[in-house]
Design a protein around this motif. Structure first.
Motif, PDB file in Angstrom:
ATOM      1  N   CYS A 195      -2.968   0.444  -3.847  1.00 17.65           N
ATOM      2  CA  CYS A 195      -3.261  -0.884  -3.084  1.00 17.65           C
ATOM      3  C   CYS A 195      -3.065  -2.011  -4.023  1.00 17.65           C
ATOM      4  O   CYS A 195      -3.925  -2.120  -4.948  1.00 17.65           O
TER       5      CYS A 195
ATOM      6  N   CYS B  43      -3.393  -6.057  -4.066  1.00 15.74           N
ATOM      7  CA  CYS B  43      -3.689  -7.026  -3.171  1.00 15.74           C
ATOM      8  C   CYS B  43      -2.837  -8.356  -3.129  1.00 15.74           C
ATOM      9  O   CYS B  43      -3.249  -9.275  -2.254  1.00 15.74           O
TER      10      CYS B  43
ATOM     11  N   ILE C 108       0.746  -1.352  -0.082  1.00 19.13           N
ATOM     12  CA  ILE C 108      -0.085  -0.018  -0.059  1.00 19.13           C
ATOM     13  C   ILE C 108       1.086   1.174   0.132  1.00 19.13           C
ATOM     14  O   ILE C 108       1.674   1.227   0.690  1.00 19.13           O
TER      15      ILE C 108
END
Length: 88
Positions: A71, A73, A60
């Motif tokens: 961001c 994942c 992030i």
């Protein structure tokens, strides 16, 4: 890029408290020109989050210039099981 601009022009951003943009690739995978254009759009339309996948290491970053949070994942692991589902 024009398609993205057209989408933003048709969204009433005043109705939303938080604005997400979803993409497959992280911004670092785009050319400098493409990155600058996207960041400009994100700034103009007050994008809060750019969420992406593609790479397997989650991270992030909050960019000061656009006030956007980027961001990644990651792999989509849940409890060390590679299920392809991301919870959060």
């Amino acid at each position: 890029m024009q398609d993205l601009l057209n989408i933003f022009k048709n969204i009433n951003t005043h109705k939303s408290d938080i604005l997400f943009v979803l993409g497959h690739h992280p911004l670092k995978d785009f050319t400098v020109r493409q990155r600058d254009a996207l960041k400009s759009i994100f700034y103009e339309y007050n994008v809060d989050f750019y969420l992406n996948g593609h790479i397997h290491t989650p991270f992030i970053i909050k960019e000061i210039e656009t006030d956007t949070i980027y961001c990644t994942c990651g792999e989509g692991k849940v409890d060390e099981l590679n299920t392809g589902i991301v919870l959060g």
